[in-house]
Enzyme design. Sequence first.
Site, mmCIF file in Angstrom:
data_model
loop_
_atom_site.group_PDB
_atom_site.id
_atom_site.type_symbol
_atom_site.label_atom_id
_atom_site.label_comp_id
_atom_site.label_asym_id
_atom_site.label_seq_id
_atom_site.Cartn_x
_atom_site.Cartn_y
_atom_site.Cartn_z
ATOM 1 C CG HIS A 285 -2.078 0.820 1.276
ATOM 2 N ND1 HIS A 285 -2.447 1.630 0.257
ATOM 3 C CD2 HIS A 285 -2.992 1.066 2.286
ATOM 4 C CE1 HIS A 285 -3.513 2.326 0.598
ATOM 5 N NE2 HIS A 285 -3.867 2.010 1.836
ATOM 6 C CG HIS A 324 -4.342 0.425 -8.283
ATOM 7 N ND1 HIS A 324 -5.686 0.379 -8.002
ATOM 8 C CD2 HIS A 324 -3.789 1.253 -7.371
ATOM 9 C CE1 HIS A 324 -5.927 1.157 -6.977
ATOM 10 N NE2 HIS A 324 -4.800 1.705 -6.567
ATOM 11 C CG ASP A 380 2.913 4.324 -3.974
ATOM 12 O OD1 ASP A 380 2.926 5.422 -3.405
ATOM 13 O OD2 ASP A 380 2.118 3.415 -3.679
HETATM 14 N N1 CMC Z 1 4.867 -6.868 -10.424
HETATM 15 C C1 CMC Z 1 4.744 -8.069 -11.045
HETATM 16 N N2 CMC Z 1 3.583 -8.737 -11.168
HETATM 17 C C2 CMC Z 1 2.503 -8.161 -10.638
HETATM 18 C C3 CMC Z 1 2.544 -6.916 -9.993
HETATM 19 C C4 CMC Z 1 3.785 -6.260 -9.900
HETATM 20 N N3 CMC Z 1 3.890 -5.076 -9.296
HETATM 21 N N4 CMC Z 1 1.310 -6.586 -9.555
HETATM 22 C C5 CMC Z 1 0.517 -7.595 -9.923
HETATM 23 N N5 CMC Z 1 1.222 -8.551 -10.586
HETATM 24 C C6 CMC Z 1 0.708 -9.784 -11.195
HETATM 25 C C7 CMC Z 1 0.361 -10.797 -10.107
HETATM 26 O O1 CMC Z 1 1.461 -11.630 -9.818
HETATM 27 C C8 CMC Z 1 -0.781 -11.536 -10.759
HETATM 28 O O2 CMC Z 1 -0.230 -12.417 -11.733
HETATM 29 P P1 CMC Z 1 -0.897 -13.878 -11.998
HETATM 30 O O3 CMC Z 1 -2.272 -13.562 -12.539
HETATM 31 O O4 CMC Z 1 0.004 -14.538 -12.953
HETATM 32 O O5 CMC Z 1 -0.949 -14.536 -10.650
HETATM 33 C C9 CMC Z 1 -1.518 -10.454 -11.543
HETATM 34 O O6 CMC Z 1 -0.525 -9.450 -11.825
HETATM 35 C C10 CMC Z 1 -2.670 -9.830 -10.782
HETATM 36 O O7 CMC Z 1 -2.160 -9.273 -9.570
HETATM 37 P P2 CMC Z 1 -2.828 -9.417 -8.141
HETATM 38 O O8 CMC Z 1 -1.747 -9.584 -7.121
HETATM 39 O O9 CMC Z 1 -3.924 -10.445 -8.195
HETATM 40 O O10 CMC Z 1 -3.483 -7.986 -8.008
HETATM 41 P P3 CMC Z 1 -4.055 -7.330 -6.683
HETATM 42 O O11 CMC Z 1 -5.173 -6.481 -7.127
HETATM 43 O O12 CMC Z 1 -4.346 -8.360 -5.645
HETATM 44 O O13 CMC Z 1 -2.832 -6.458 -6.149
HETATM 45 C C11 CMC Z 1 -1.304 -4.701 -5.858
HETATM 46 C C12 CMC Z 1 -2.685 -5.109 -6.387
HETATM 47 C C13 CMC Z 1 -1.179 -3.184 -5.945
HETATM 48 C C14 CMC Z 1 -1.161 -5.125 -4.397
HETATM 49 C C15 CMC Z 1 -0.210 -5.385 -6.741
HETATM 50 O O14 CMC Z 1 -0.332 -4.949 -8.077
HETATM 51 C C16 CMC Z 1 1.190 -5.111 -6.207
HETATM 52 O O15 CMC Z 1 1.658 -5.845 -5.319
HETATM 53 N N6 CMC Z 1 1.900 -4.066 -6.756
HETATM 54 C C17 CMC Z 1 3.206 -3.699 -6.213
HETATM 55 C C18 CMC Z 1 3.051 -2.879 -4.941
HETATM 56 C C19 CMC Z 1 2.562 -1.481 -5.234
HETATM 57 O O16 CMC Z 1 3.050 -0.794 -6.128
HETATM 58 N N7 CMC Z 1 1.602 -1.016 -4.411
HETATM 59 C C20 CMC Z 1 1.044 0.342 -4.504
HETATM 60 C C21 CMC Z 1 -0.365 0.320 -4.966
HETATM 61 S S1 CMC Z 1 -0.996 1.933 -5.436
HETATM 62 C C22 CMC Z 1 -0.987 2.900 -4.026
HETATM 63 C C23 CMC Z 1 -1.656 2.317 -2.844
HETATM 64 O O17 CMC Z 1 -2.662 1.614 -2.900
HETATM 65 O O18 CMC Z 1 -1.166 2.619 -1.763
#
Ligand code: CMC
Length: 446
Positions: A285, A324, A380
């Site tokens: 987050h 996201h 971010d």
């Molecule tokens: N790098 C590589 N792969 C990713 C990433 C990433 N940053 N984000 C998502 N994926 C992949 C994930 O592995 C999954 O792949 P598969 O379908 O093969 O399993 C697919 O994309 C869908 O991702 P998810 O984890 O199911 O998506 P989510 O909605 O649960 O998670 C998230 C959203 C923001 C937690 C995630 O994208 C992430 O961990 N990003 C990196 C951390 C980040 O930048 N966070 C800030 C978010 S914006 C500001 C805020 O909210 O504070």
Amino acid sequence: MDSSLSATQTKKPEGSVTSRETLTITDNRTGKSYEVPITHGTIRAADLRQIKVDPKEFGMMSYDPAFNNTASCISKITFIDGDAGILRYRGYPIEDLAEKSTYLETAYLLLHGELPTSAQLENWTYNVTHHTYIHESIKKFLDGFHYDAHPMGMTISTIAALSTFYHDAKDIFSADSRTKQTYRLIGKMPTIAAFSYRHTLGMPYVYPDNDLSYPGNFLNMLFRTSETKYRPNPTLERALDILFILHADHEQNCSANTIRSVGSSHVDPYSATAAAIAALYGPLHGGANEEVLRMLMEIGSVEKVPNFIKRVKAGEVKLMGFGHRVYKNYDPRARIIKRVAYEVFELMGKNPLLEIALECERIALEDDYFVKRKLYPNVDFYTGLIYQSMGFPMTMFPVLFAIPRTSGWIAQWEEMLLDPEQKIARPRQIYLGHDTRHYVPIGQRG
Ligand code: CMC
């Protein structure tokens, strides 16, 4: 929304399309059909409870870990269309607010639902500004932290400690009390954040200067040394104000959900806000901005980006600052932030990590792995580069997110409190553990 359990057992529909705003569900275990109302494209999970095989059963529930497809509230604060890359506060596009508004005006909008008149804005600014001082005992409380304490941990604890100073904060159903705590929370967040930062440096605390703007005073409390009057650089002051506007709210994200959930127990707003800051601290987050910088430093050079992307695709690491839950398009905040970044770099010199960030973005936007999953830069991805160029250490990055998000949290908290449909948050579970077992004395265990 009508909350009555109006679903009744009906005959199966004859295959014709009806214009009724209902959903018909057939339980293939029993052959029975149920008609449940649809309101705002949503069915009520409680309407599923009538679906049972045996009348003694609890009834059907929906299973939705991480709330992937569950609306937990009705809200009028922030709107996001993740596919179109749209973000609006109270109907106003984020691009308009970032260009024309100030953080304090935007905070007023989030909390009151309307942009203020000149008199309202003057009064609001006066009140927030005159609640920036903290009790001297809070200063002593901060002194107790170790020199290398993370400022986010200090901020969480200090905001929670405010509840021990303001007993009137418990009166959460008094509008006057809520208004007072709102002034205090928005006013004191920058002071606590800046004091936390100065504590880690071992530098004397700088008291608020009420002649300065909200971001200008924050820069004063952070960076003033021996000047008799601190004059913030107008470009940095405005850049910070824009960043504050962009971070002010983001509908039902992890920390907004936290303040609603914790606040639903009717605890005071300082304790609830401390919980929200704790949720924000996590690297998935608000802690992501700090992680992005660490990642860019670890990559080290533009030539090493392809290899890093290979590791991301192999699932070894994440590309921090990408992806996201809601945006499946370019995060509109990231677009504005990229522009602000260049303005700051023009003044402070280009951040050497920028080229690595741009290369990560370039490759990711073309690569099938990211394209298929709709992974774009989020808020971010570029903020850390700006903060670093402005002179902030990495540990301050999540704090810079928490300060402006306070207005959004309070708006979400108040909306939850005043919503007659809301109750103490209490999800259900699917229990798959042991059935009854009898205690075995320790000497008889295998
Ligand atoms: N790098 C590589 N792969 C990713 C990433 C990433 N940053 N984000 C998502 N994926 C992949 C994930 O592995 C999954 O792949 P598969 O379908 O093969 O399993 C697919 O994309 C869908 O991702 P998810 O984890 O199911 O998506 P989510 O909605 O649960 O998670 C998230 C959203 C923001 C937690 C995630 O994208 C992430 O961990 N990003 C990196 C951390 C980040 O930048 N966070 C800030 C978010 S914006 C500001 C805020 O909210 O504070």
